[in-house]
Scaffold this motif. Structure first.
Motif, PDB file in Angstrom:
ATOM      1  N   GLU A  41       0.811  -1.213   0.000  1.00 61.60           N
ATOM      2  CA  GLU A  41       0.000   0.000   0.000  1.00 61.60           C
ATOM      3  C   GLU A  41       0.848   1.268   0.000  1.00 61.60           C
ATOM      4  O   GLU A  41       0.391   2.319  -0.437  1.00 61.60           O
TER       5      GLU A  41
ATOM      6  N   ASN B  40       0.464   4.043  -2.924  1.00 61.86           N
ATOM      7  CA  ASN B  40       0.183   5.436  -2.603  1.00 61.86           C
ATOM      8  C   ASN B  40       0.998   6.412  -3.433  1.00 61.86           C
ATOM      9  O   ASN B  40       0.692   7.601  -3.504  1.00 61.86           O
TER      10      ASN B  40
ATOM     11  N   ASN C  74      -3.190   8.002   4.474  1.00 60.42           N
ATOM     12  CA  ASN C  74      -1.831   8.313   4.028  1.00 60.42           C
ATOM     13  C   ASN C  74      -0.860   7.332   4.674  1.00 60.42           C
ATOM     14  O   ASN C  74      -0.517   7.475   5.836  1.00 60.42           O
TER      15      ASN C  74
END
Lengths: 241, 241
Positions: free
Chosen positions: A161, A165, B74
């Motif tokens: 991930e 991102n 995030n």
DNA sequence: TGACACCGATGTGTGCAGACATCAAAACTC
DNA sequence: GAGTTTTGATGTCTGCACACATCGGTGTCA
């Protein structure tokens, strides 16, 4: 709600801090910011809290709101990256992102070859073929769109991930490169073929070949962009102990 | 001021969201959170604003505060990483960090060989020698300290502020690896020598050798840790178009 | 007389309470 | 079903009380 008072306050202070307009160590008072931005305390307080979480400022009782040095900023925050890209640190930011990409993509390709779901592998191959066509026919906007899509799929397919991102940032660098005329009108043959090689290697689960082909793309990319970087000074963040 | 109400509210909500206790789509109202955490509206609002900037929640008028899916978080934010390491996603987070490290460090070594300031190169060599000594004498705590210092210097010496920012996360993975007994009592000879190889290659500006030696360390690290990862499911973040 | 520890005044962020503004979902009307 | 009104949540503003780091003055001791 992208132009709420809160959002505008963050944007105002964030851009000014990142641009160096408000230098490290600069002291501000909440009251003074209310006056300056013509908003209420609550708006200032909420904005300062967000900037604090990004590492741009710190607050101390009896002292005020102090701007922190760039070494304390969170360089991975999308807002900080956007502010840097919009300001005079644009070159340095693009170089940092390109180097990060160069490091990550070959490993992402390797992981995608091992883990990506089947539909994603097929789509990757399709996109690589479409890229080659768009490149050969000189359709620059479509090529850019496909290029972004290809690298997004690659990062997504890694199953990491953090890699995934970086899709947004990669799109930013590819777009920036095209807009600033660093791309030839007709992309070269070899890199187009390497994209196909990456996609096909991932498709058949050959992680070593995927990594190798992706590495070739990255090395070419870096060497093409590095000419415009040489004037950018490098910043060495001290080791905190 | 790490235990202000504001900080505690962020911590409370952040950990619960990241742990899945508050699942994606879950709706909350500011008033209800005031009641639950026994704090005033301003504290809740400031905390929610920070969580919003981290991508953990979104607010909509007339609806409330909605928890966002993990794909919107995030993943590079230090707080998010800390919450994931503290919760049941610890394994997946450690794998992500290790893969990121494996991607970045060889490139960082390459860049350090080209750009690092002279004193940093010397210190790197010293630390590598000290690591070898501490490793051979079985002084685990000192070895861990030197290991963290070595990799921090390497990342710092790259002159890329995004790489340098990974110092903290690398320290976390190295510490976690040691604490969880994934390290042998006596580090093996070969990796110790590779650290020295990296340092000496950087010292003499041999970027290819630095990258190669660093890559060896990373491959060994990954293969040692991957045994404890295989049960962790991978998450594929969809491509946003 | 000078150096140092103590202590209270001051100023600024932190937290609280209540009001009104705004705006989009939901209900209602035609 | 399209347009309008109602409603209910966040957004914004304001006044106040409190906590607490800093600074300057005071007192003590050498």
């Amino acid at each position: 709600m992208t132009s709420s008072l809160h959002h505008r306050a963050i944007e105002n202070l964030g851009t000014r801090i990142v641009s160096g307009d408000l230098p490290a160590g600069h002291l501000m008072l909440a009251e003074q910011l209310e006056e300056e931005l013509q908003v209420s305390r609550s708006v200032i307080r909420e904005a300062v809290r967000v900037l604090q979480s990004l590492g741009l400022v710190e607050t101390t009782k009896r002292v005020g709101i102090r701007v922190l040095p760039a070494s304390r900023w969170n360089p991975f925050d999308p807002q900080v990256i956007r502010w840097r890209l919009a300001g005079n640190a644009r070159g340095a930011q693009l170089r940092s992102l390109a180097e990060l990409r160069a490091a990550v993509e070959p490993v992402a390709a390797e992981l995608a070859a091992q883990n990506a779901p089947a539909p994603l592998r097929l789509e990757l191959v399709d996109v690589a073929y479409a890229m080659r066509e768009a490149g050969n026919s000189g359709d620059v906007p479509r090529f850019l769109e496909l290029d972004i899509h290809f690298h997004s799929l690659l990062l997504s397919g890694s199953g990491n991930e953090m890699f995934a991102n970086l899709m947004g940032q990669v799109a930013e660098t590819l777009t920036g490169r095209t807009v600033h005329g660093l791309m030839p009108d007709h992309p070269h043959e070899a890199p187009l073929q390497w994209h196909v090689d990456v996609a096909e290697a991932i498709s058949r689960g050959d992680s070593a070949a995927a990594r190798e082909a992706s590495g070739r793309i990255m090395r070419r990319t870096i060497s093409q962009m590095s000419d415009s970087w040489t004037e950018q000074p490098r910043v060495f963040i001290p080791v905190r102990r």
